[in-house]
Write an enzyme that holds these catalytic residues in place. Structure first.
Site, PDB file in Angstrom:
ATOM      1  CB  SER A 193      64.913  18.374  63.738  1.00  0.00           C
ATOM      2  OG  SER A 193      66.064  18.718  62.837  1.00  0.00           O
ATOM      3  CG  ASP A 288      72.117  15.965  66.685  1.00  0.00           C
ATOM      4  OD1 ASP A 288      72.054  16.424  65.430  1.00  0.00           O
ATOM      5  OD2 ASP A 288      70.874  16.552  67.068  1.00  0.00           O
ATOM      6  CG  HIS A 318      69.265  15.008  63.913  1.00  0.00           C
ATOM      7  ND1 HIS A 318      69.128  16.342  64.915  1.00  0.00           N
ATOM      8  CD2 HIS A 318      68.428  15.195  62.988  1.00  0.00           C
ATOM      9  CE1 HIS A 318      68.147  17.115  64.301  1.00  0.00           C
ATOM     10  NE2 HIS A 318      67.778  16.621  63.329  1.00  0.00           N
TER      11      HIS A 318
END
Length: 346
Positions: A193, A288, A318
Site C-alpha cells: 500500500s 481493491d 486490499h
C-alpha cells in the site's frame, strides 16, 4: 443472521482471530452469504466472512492516535501465530534527517538476499509492530533477510518526508548490506500500500539520483496516484476494508497541500521516464479500490522496457498479505509473493 455474525465475531476476538477456515463449511457459507461477484471477479468466501465481521465493528471518524492503535490491534487479530526465526534484531538506520528505528528479521535458512520493507498505513498509521507478523512470515517463506524501516509518519511529517526517509534508508541498507549478512547486489525494496508507493519512489529516485538500484522492487497493492481516479475506486470504495473515506483521510493528512500530489515523490505514476528501473513484481487485488492504478503502473513499466511480473489476485482485498490467520486462497496468494522473492534474492 446478525446474531450468528455477532456470535462468530465474539469467537474471533476471543481467539485472537480463530481462523475462519476452521469453522464448519456449512457455517462459513451461511456467514458469507451469497457470493459477491463484481467486474468479473468473485470475492474469496473466507474474506467475505471476514469483511462481514469487520463491518460489525464500530466505525466513524477517528483521531490519528486512535487509528494508529486500532491498526496494531487489528493486525494482531489477523496475524495468526507469528513465525519463529533465527534472530530478530532492533537497530537504527539512516533517514533523511537523523536516525530511524528498524528491525532485522533473519530466518533459520537464509540466502544472501535482503528486502528493505516499508509498511503500509496511508503514510499516517502503521509501524514495526503492525507488520511484524508479515515480515516474519516473508523472511521465513522466502528464506531472505527482511529489514523493516520505521519511516516518519504524517501529519507530523508531511509529504515528501516519508519518501526521503525511504530513499535514505534503502541507500544505508545497500552500504551496510555485508554487515547485515547480505550481498549488496541482492538488496531489494518492497512494501504494501503506502509502503508500495515508497518502494516505487525509491526505485525511481535511485536511477534519477545515481544511487545503487534495488535488485527488485516489490509493490503490493501500491498507492501510486494521489490525483487521478479510476473505476476501481467506485467499484470497491465501500465494504472491502479500504474505503473511499479512508483514502481521502490518508491523502489529506499526508498531502494537506494539494500542489504536491502530482510530484513523482508522492505520485510515482507521474514520472515521465520509467526506463532503466529495477525489475518489478507488482501484486494487485481484484476487490481493491487501488487495483486499477497498480495495473496501469505495471503496464507503464512494461511499456518502458522494465522487466515486470504482475499478478492480479482476483478474489483478494486490499491488505490481504497481512491476514495470515486465514488459509485457502489468501495463504496461496501470500506464498506466491514469497516465492517470487526467493527466486530473485535467495
Amino acid at each position: 443472521m446478525d446474531t450468528l455474525l455477532r456470535t462468530a465475531l465474539g469467537t474471533v476476538q476471543g481467539n485472537a482471530l480463530k481462523p475462519v477456515t476452521v469453522l464448519p463449511q456449512a457455517l462459513r457459507h451461511r456467514l458469507a452469504g451469497a457470493p459477491i461477484q463484481i467486474d468479473g471477479n468473485v470475492l474469496d468466501p473466507d474474506l467475505q466472512v471476514l469483511m462481514r465481521l469487520e463491518n460489525l465493528l464500530p466505525s466513524g471518524r477517528r483521531s490519528v492516535a486512535n487509528a494508529r492503535s486500532g491498526l496494531v490491534t487489528m493486525s494482531k487479530l489477523v496475524a495468526g501465530h507469528p513465525r519463529e526465526l533465527q534472530r530478530v534484531t532492533e537497530l537504527t538506520v539512516r533517514g533523511a534527517d537523523g536516525q530511524l528505528g528498524a528491525r532485522l528479521y533473519v530466518p533459520r535458512t537464509a540466502g544472501r538476499g535482503l528486502l528493505v520493507f516499508f509498511h503500509g498505513g496511508g503514510w499516517v498509521v502503521g509501524d514495526l509492530d503492525s507488520h511484524d507478523a508479515y515480515c516474519r512470515d516473508l523472511a521465513a517463506e522466502a528464506s531472505i533477510r527482511v529489514l523493516a524501516v520505521d519511516y516518519r509518519l504524517a501529519p507530523e511529517a508531511e509529504a515528501p518526508v516519508a519518501a526521503e526517509d525511504a530513499i535514505a534508508a534503502f541507500s544505508w541498507a545497500v552500504e551496510h548490506a555485508e554487515d547485515l549478512g547480505a550481498d549488496p547486489a541482492l538488496v531489494a525494496v518492497g512494501g504494501d500500500s503506502a509502503g508500495g508507493n515508497l518502494s516505487a519512489v525509491v526505485a525511481q529516485q535511485c536511477v534519477l539520483r545515481g544511487l545503487p538500484a534495488p535488485a527488485l522492487q516489490l509493490l503490493l497493492y501500491p498507492s501510486l496516484d494521489m490525483v487521478g481516479r479510476r473505476p476501481s475506486r467506485d467499484l470497491f470504495g465501500e465494504g472491502f476494508y479500504l474505503t473511499e473515506e479512508d483514502i481521502i483521510w490518508y491523502r489529506e493528512h499526508y498531502t494537506p497541500d494539494p500542489a504536491v500530489r502530482s510530484n513523482p515523490l508522492v505520485s510515482p505514476i507521474f514520472t515521465k521516464d520509467l526506463s532503466g528501473l529495477a525489475p518489478a513484481h507488482i501484486v494487485t487485488a481484484g476487490f481493491d479500490p487501488l487495483r486499477d492504478e497498480g495495473n496501469e503502473y505495471a503496464a507503464l513499466l512494461a511499456d518502458a522496457g522494465v522487466q515486470v511480473t504482475h499478478i492480479c489476485e482476483p478474489g483478494m482485498i486490499h491488505g490481504f498479505a497481512n491476514i495470515l490467520a486465514l488459509g485457502g486462497e489468501t495463504r496461496a496468494a501470500q506464498l506466491r509473493i514469497a516465492t517470487r522473492l526467493r527466486e530473485a534474492l535467495f
